[in-house]
Design a protein around this motif. Structure first.
Motif, PDB file in Angstrom:
ATOM      1  N   UNK A  54       0.833  -1.201   0.000  1.00 25.29           N
ATOM      2  CA  UNK A  54       0.000   0.000   0.000  1.00 25.29           C
ATOM      3  C   UNK A  54       0.870   1.254   0.000  1.00 25.29           C
ATOM      4  N   UNK A  55       0.537   2.164  -0.925  1.00 23.65           N
ATOM      5  CA  UNK A  55       1.163   3.476  -1.041  1.00 23.65           C
ATOM      6  C   UNK A  55       0.155   4.535  -0.578  1.00 23.65           C
ATOM      7  N   UNK A  56       0.498   5.794  -0.750  1.00 23.42           N
ATOM      8  CA  UNK A  56      -0.428   6.845  -0.314  1.00 23.42           C
ATOM      9  C   UNK A  56      -1.703   6.838  -1.148  1.00 23.42           C
ATOM     10  N   UNK A  57      -1.589   6.504  -2.447  1.00 14.24           N
ATOM     11  CA  UNK A  57      -2.774   6.525  -3.311  1.00 14.24           C
ATOM     12  C   UNK A  57      -3.885   5.633  -2.753  1.00 14.24           C
ATOM     13  N   UNK A  58      -3.568   4.382  -2.458  1.00  9.44           N
ATOM     14  CA  UNK A  58      -4.582   3.450  -1.977  1.00  9.44           C
ATOM     15  C   UNK A  58      -5.104   3.844  -0.597  1.00  9.44           C
ATOM     16  N   UNK A  59      -4.227   4.442   0.209  1.00 11.42           N
ATOM     17  CA  UNK A  59      -4.636   4.850   1.556  1.00 11.42           C
ATOM     18  C   UNK A  59      -5.734   5.896   1.521  1.00 11.42           C
ATOM     19  N   UNK A  60      -5.837   6.646   0.412  1.00 12.53           N
ATOM     20  CA  UNK A  60      -6.861   7.672   0.281  1.00 12.53           C
ATOM     21  C   UNK A  60      -8.044   7.202  -0.568  1.00 12.53           C
ATOM     22  N   UNK A  61      -8.155   5.887  -0.773  1.00 10.16           N
ATOM     23  CA  UNK A  61      -9.322   5.292  -1.410  1.00 10.16           C
ATOM     24  C   UNK A  61     -10.030   4.410  -0.379  1.00 10.16           C
ATOM     25  N   UNK A  62     -11.253   3.943  -0.668  1.00 11.45           N
ATOM     26  CA  UNK A  62     -11.940   3.038   0.268  1.00 11.45           C
ATOM     27  C   UNK A  62     -11.472   1.597   0.173  1.00 11.45           C
ATOM     28  N   UNK A  72      -5.099 -11.993   3.414  1.00 13.00           N
ATOM     29  CA  UNK A  72      -3.781 -11.446   3.100  1.00 13.00           C
ATOM     30  C   UNK A  72      -2.810 -11.892   4.191  1.00 13.00           C
ATOM     31  N   UNK A  73      -1.672 -12.454   3.786  1.00 14.78           N
ATOM     32  CA  UNK A  73      -0.706 -12.955   4.762  1.00 14.78           C
ATOM     33  C   UNK A  73       0.242 -11.877   5.264  1.00 14.78           C
ATOM     34  N   UNK A  74       0.762 -11.058   4.340  1.00 15.29           N
ATOM     35  CA  UNK A  74       1.711 -10.004   4.694  1.00 15.29           C
ATOM     36  C   UNK A  74       1.310  -8.725   3.978  1.00 15.29           C
ATOM     37  N   UNK A  75       1.446  -7.603   4.664  1.00 16.04           N
ATOM     38  CA  UNK A  75       1.119  -6.306   4.101  1.00 16.04           C
ATOM     39  C   UNK A  75       2.316  -5.381   4.265  1.00 16.04           C
ATOM     40  N   UNK A  76       2.751  -4.776   3.142  1.00 19.92           N
ATOM     41  CA  UNK A  76       3.882  -3.856   3.137  1.00 19.92           C
ATOM     42  C   UNK A  76       3.360  -2.433   2.960  1.00 19.92           C
ATOM     43  N   UNK A  77       3.763  -1.539   3.835  1.00 15.04           N
ATOM     44  CA  UNK A  77       3.537  -0.112   3.651  1.00 15.04           C
ATOM     45  C   UNK A  77       4.850   0.518   3.206  1.00 15.04           C
ATOM     46  N   UNK A  78       4.756   1.537   2.331  1.00 20.84           N
ATOM     47  CA  UNK A  78       5.971   2.156   1.809  1.00 20.84           C
ATOM     48  C   UNK A  78       6.537   3.214   2.746  1.00 20.84           C
ATOM     49  N   UNK A  79       5.771   3.603   3.780  1.00 12.60           N
ATOM     50  CA  UNK A  79       6.253   4.623   4.708  1.00 12.60           C
ATOM     51  C   UNK A  79       5.512   4.511   6.031  1.00 12.60           C
ATOM     52  N   UNK A  80       6.134   4.968   7.123  1.00 10.89           N
ATOM     53  CA  UNK A  80       5.497   4.844   8.442  1.00 10.89           C
ATOM     54  C   UNK A  80       4.206   5.637   8.576  1.00 10.89           C
ATOM     55  N   UNK A  81       4.128   6.834   7.973  1.00 11.43           N
ATOM     56  CA  UNK A  81       2.918   7.636   8.166  1.00 11.43           C
ATOM     57  C   UNK A  81       1.729   7.070   7.406  1.00 11.43           C
ATOM     58  N   UNK A  82       1.963   6.463   6.250  1.00 12.41           N
ATOM     59  CA  UNK A  82       0.862   5.811   5.542  1.00 12.41           C
ATOM     60  C   UNK A  82       0.397   4.576   6.316  1.00 12.41           C
ATOM     61  N   UNK A  83       1.330   3.874   6.916  1.00 11.37           N
ATOM     62  CA  UNK A  83       0.950   2.752   7.770  1.00 11.37           C
ATOM     63  C   UNK A  83       0.088   3.227   8.939  1.00 11.37           C
ATOM     64  N   UNK A  84       0.498   4.305   9.595  1.00 18.82           N
ATOM     65  CA  UNK A  84      -0.249   4.812  10.743  1.00 18.82           C
ATOM     66  C   UNK A  84      -1.652   5.255  10.337  1.00 18.82           C
ATOM     67  N   UNK A  85      -1.773   5.894   9.175  1.00 13.66           N
ATOM     68  CA  UNK A  85      -3.077   6.343   8.697  1.00 13.66           C
ATOM     69  C   UNK A  85      -4.011   5.161   8.465  1.00 13.66           C
ATOM     70  N   UNK A  86      -3.527   4.133   7.761  1.00  8.17           N
ATOM     71  CA  UNK A  86      -4.383   2.993   7.427  1.00  8.17           C
ATOM     72  C   UNK A  86      -4.703   2.167   8.673  1.00  8.17           C
TER      73      UNK A  86
END
Length: 324
Positions: A54-62, A72-86
């Motif tokens: 997940x990048x910022x784009x998907x984080x701002x979609x539903x 889903x077994x593993x989820x990768x965020x590209x940055x800490x703040x996008x992870x915190x938001x989601x």
């Protein structure tokens, strides 16, 4: 009944080609997380391990809210703040996949090239043709600098701002932006789109991140790796989740363009110290975001026989000789 994003949970039946690929593979990676993410999370009896990103784009979609995270077994965020938001907006993540934070791929050695004469007075914004990038903030920075020295100019690198398929507010933004650019004349350069970003960055001595939101901002990372001094806006749409300060040292980040101008003018007062500081910033960026650092983290996650790799260190301010 169990529900996903407010809808009853169902299971999708994959087409034969997808089923065959999922049965053949040991790991299936969803590189982006828009529409395909909820769909793959609902596939029945997938043998392969499923890894999503997940990048910022998907984080701002539903789409994260419509995902069955038990699939889903593993989820990768590209940055800490996008992870915190989601994580805050999708509580189901707490009982779902293993969660990781791993940056994007960047081959930063290509950007280590000598700067052209005059670059020290050139601001650069790489990618500027939408409201999210907020190039008007970069114009605010330019105007604040030109109040002190009219040698400052701004290069807007990339496709021009579109004239069609814009909302009313976006059209108004574009019209106001282009009027300001026209009024600034030669102080704003628009070289257009290029695939040779390392060469473009040789003209740029100050890399600007004026965005309203970013996940990682590759243009910023590449610019600092090239030896450009960073002026990073505190991306307002993600500031409450840590924003830019989760990606770069606090001393790079400002809340207003006027603050950015003051920071830059103060840093540039001593040419030798300024050059040392830019080198330290470039070295810090390469140590944190180069592919040689990021790839082992991905390998450790995706390849079962890869040696374990520690997660990236916390952001720390790069030191230079004048730090004491």
């Amino acid at each position: 009944p169990s529900r996903v994003g407010g809808f009853p949970r169902t299971r999708a039946v994959p087409p034969p080609g997808v089923r065959g690929a999922c049965d053949w593979a040991e790991t299936v990676v969803g590189g982006w997380g828009p529409r395909a993410l909820p769909w793959v999370s609902l596939l029945r009896d997938v043998r392969a391990r499923v890894v999503a990103r997940i990048h910022s784009y998907e984080a701002f979609t539903p789409m994260p809210m419509h995902t069955d995270w038990s699939g889903i077994d593993d989820l990768i965020f590209v940055s800490p703040h996008i992870r915190a938001l989601v994580e805050a907006s999708v509580p189901a993540l707490a009982d779902g996949p293993r969660v990781h934070t791993i940056a994007n791929r960047n081959l930063l050695g290509a950007y280590d090239l000598p700067k052209y004469e005059g670059s020290e007075y050139t601001l650069g914004l790489v990618g500027w043709n939408n409201v999210t990038k907020d190039p008007q903030w970069a114009l605010d920075l330019l105007e604040a600098l030109r109040e002190h020295d009219d040698r400052w100019r701004l290069r807007l690198v990339g496709h021009g701002f579109p004239k069609k398929n814009l909302t009313g507010p976006a059209t108004n933004y574009r019209d106001a932006l282009m009027a300001r650019i026209d009024a600034l004349g030669d102080a704003v350069e628009r070289p257009g789109f290029t695939t040779d970003v390392p060469e473009v960055l040789r003209h740029i001595g100050v890399i600007v991140s004026s965005s309203r939101r970013e996940g990682t901002h590759e243009g910023l990372i590449q610019g600092v790796a090239s030896g450009a001094f960073p002026v990073v806006r505190n991306w307002p749409y993600v500031a409450r989740w840590g924003g830019a300060r989760t990606m770069v040292p606090d001393e790079w980040v400002v809340d207003t363009a006027q603050e950015g101008a003051r920071m830059l003018l103060a840093a540039a007062e001593d040419d030798i110290a300024f050059a040392e500081r830019r080198r330290a910033m470039a070295e810090w960026t390469v140590r944190r975001y180069d592919w040689s650092v990021v790839r082992p983290q991905l390998d450790a996650l995706l390849l079962s026989d890869a040696p374990p790799v520690a997660t990236a260190p916390q952001v720390a301010t790069p030191r230079h000789r004048n730090d004491g």
